[in-house]
Design a protein around this motif. Structure first.
Motif, PDB file in Angstrom:
ATOM      1  N   PRO A  44       0.785  -1.165   0.052  1.00 51.32           N
ATOM      2  CA  PRO A  44       0.176   0.103   0.083  1.00 51.32           C
ATOM      3  C   PRO A  44       0.911   1.348   0.204  1.00 51.32           C
ATOM      4  N   LEU A  45       2.257   1.203   0.262  1.00 51.63           N
ATOM      5  CA  LEU A  45       2.963   2.453   0.464  1.00 51.63           C
ATOM      6  C   LEU A  45       3.936   2.257  -0.808  1.00 51.63           C
ATOM      7  N   PRO A  46       3.873   3.322  -1.621  1.00 52.42           N
ATOM      8  CA  PRO A  46       4.770   3.156  -2.578  1.00 52.42           C
ATOM      9  C   PRO A  46       6.299   3.526  -2.142  1.00 52.42           C
ATOM     10  N   VAL A  47       7.377   3.246  -2.868  1.00 50.19           N
ATOM     11  CA  VAL A  47       8.664   3.356  -2.849  1.00 50.19           C
ATOM     12  C   VAL A  47       8.826   4.873  -3.431  1.00 50.19           C
ATOM     13  N   ASN A  75       9.157   6.607  11.759  1.00 45.69           N
ATOM     14  CA  ASN A  75       8.242   5.601  12.308  1.00 45.69           C
ATOM     15  C   ASN A  75       7.237   4.992  11.458  1.00 45.69           C
ATOM     16  N   LEU A  76       7.310   5.174  10.245  1.00 44.80           N
ATOM     17  CA  LEU A  76       6.262   4.678   9.266  1.00 44.80           C
ATOM     18  C   LEU A  76       7.245   3.953   8.413  1.00 44.80           C
ATOM     19  N   ASN A  77       6.683   2.601   8.126  1.00 47.62           N
ATOM     20  CA  ASN A  77       7.529   1.555   7.236  1.00 47.62           C
ATOM     21  C   ASN A  77       7.523   1.991   5.847  1.00 47.62           C
ATOM     22  N   LEU A  78       8.309   3.184   5.333  1.00 46.09           N
ATOM     23  CA  LEU A  78       8.488   3.812   4.231  1.00 46.09           C
ATOM     24  C   LEU A  78       9.900   3.786   3.516  1.00 46.09           C
ATOM     25  N   LEU A 184       2.527  14.512   0.316  1.00 46.05           N
ATOM     26  CA  LEU A 184       2.712  13.246   0.255  1.00 46.05           C
ATOM     27  C   LEU A 184       2.848  12.478   1.882  1.00 46.05           C
ATOM     28  N   ALA A 185       3.339  13.336   2.824  1.00 46.88           N
ATOM     29  CA  ALA A 185       3.373  12.887   4.090  1.00 46.88           C
ATOM     30  C   ALA A 185       1.851  12.371   4.670  1.00 46.88           C
ATOM     31  N   THR A 186       1.004  13.494   4.356  1.00 47.60           N
ATOM     32  CA  THR A 186      -0.538  13.127   4.567  1.00 47.60           C
ATOM     33  C   THR A 186      -1.079  11.790   3.997  1.00 47.60           C
ATOM     34  N   ARG A 191      -2.777   6.301   4.144  1.00 45.08           N
ATOM     35  CA  ARG A 191      -2.689   4.802   3.818  1.00 45.08           C
ATOM     36  C   ARG A 191      -2.140   3.758   4.771  1.00 45.08           C
ATOM     37  N   ALA A 192      -1.065   4.276   5.512  1.00 44.06           N
ATOM     38  CA  ALA A 192      -0.767   3.307   6.785  1.00 44.06           C
ATOM     39  C   ALA A 192      -1.811   2.937   7.543  1.00 44.06           C
ATOM     40  N   SER A 193      -2.583   4.128   7.704  1.00 43.34           N
ATOM     41  CA  SER A 193      -3.669   3.989   8.908  1.00 43.34           C
ATOM     42  C   SER A 193      -4.807   3.004   8.238  1.00 43.34           C
ATOM     43  N   GLY A 194      -4.978   3.316   6.912  1.00 44.12           N
ATOM     44  CA  GLY A 194      -6.063   2.355   6.411  1.00 44.12           C
ATOM     45  C   GLY A 194      -5.703   0.952   6.465  1.00 44.12           C
TER      46      GLY A 194
END
Length: 202
Positions: A44-47, A75-78, A184-186, A191-194
């Motif tokens: 769900p998280l793009p590179v 702290n986001l797995n990005l 982008l951060a928003t 997406r991470a929360s979803g």
């Protein structure tokens, strides 16, 4: 498909986030349609790959966005490649595509770079559903990169790249980087929360 937002529009960050989200979702649908795969198989998280160099103001949009984004998504797995301390320049690009394919086979790639355009386009953020062509404004032929491209028009296109490298105002680049990194951060946090909510409900 292309979306454009001017950095002095108060809704530019939100608009950019919505446009990027829409194009990423469309890209997932395109990849999964008829491919026998599920959208759940794509991260769900793009590179994020931010292209550019900190040696010239006009080319520093990517690394500044990368540095700001890393700070805003702690702290986001990005995965963010291309920062002020470790830029992704033309030298690294020949190896970047194979690296991304091997390291992040299940991820979409969002590419960010500075660009040149018409005089009236300076200050525009352009988001397209096609790969980024790094160095095109400077007459360089480099490999295409990414599934969705985000380009900030920082200078007027000319026969030489002098304007891009030496006469671009830092305020323009910095303001554009703030707008992009905010949007982008928003989007990435949403997406991470979803994803977490979906995991709880599964």
């Amino acid at each position: 498909m292309e979306f454009s937002f001017h950095i002095y529009n108060k809704l530019a960050a939100d608009g950019a986030a919505m446009a990027i989200d829409r194009l990423l979702r469309a890209d997932i649908n395109k990849k999964t349609r008829g491919a026998g795969t599920s959208s759940n198989e794509i991260s769900p998280l793009p590179v994020i790959v931010c292209v550019g160099s900190d040696l010239a103001i006009g080319d520093s949009l990517g690394p500044i966005v990368g540095s700001m984004l890393k700070y805003k998504t702690q702290n986001l797995n990005l995965f963010v490649y291309g920062t002020l301390s470790a830029p992704v320049t033309a030298k690294e690009l020949p190896y970047m595509r194979s690296f991304l394919k091997e390291t992040h086979p299940r991820s979409q790639i969002l590419a960010v770079d500075a660009a040149v355009g018409e005089k009236g386009d300076i200050g525009l953020i352009r988001i397209t559903d096609s790969p980024l062509l790094p160095g095109a404004g400077a007459g360089k032929k480099l490999d295409a990169l990414g599934d969705v491209a985000v380009m900030g028009i920082v200078a007027e296109k000319s026969l030489s790249n002098y304007g891009l490298l030496n006469t671009t105002r830092l305020n323009l680049v910095y303001t554009m980087a703030e707008t992009l990194s905010d949007g982008l951060a928003t989007l990435l946090w949403e997406r991470a929360s979803g994803e977490k909510k979906a995991e709880k409900n599964a």
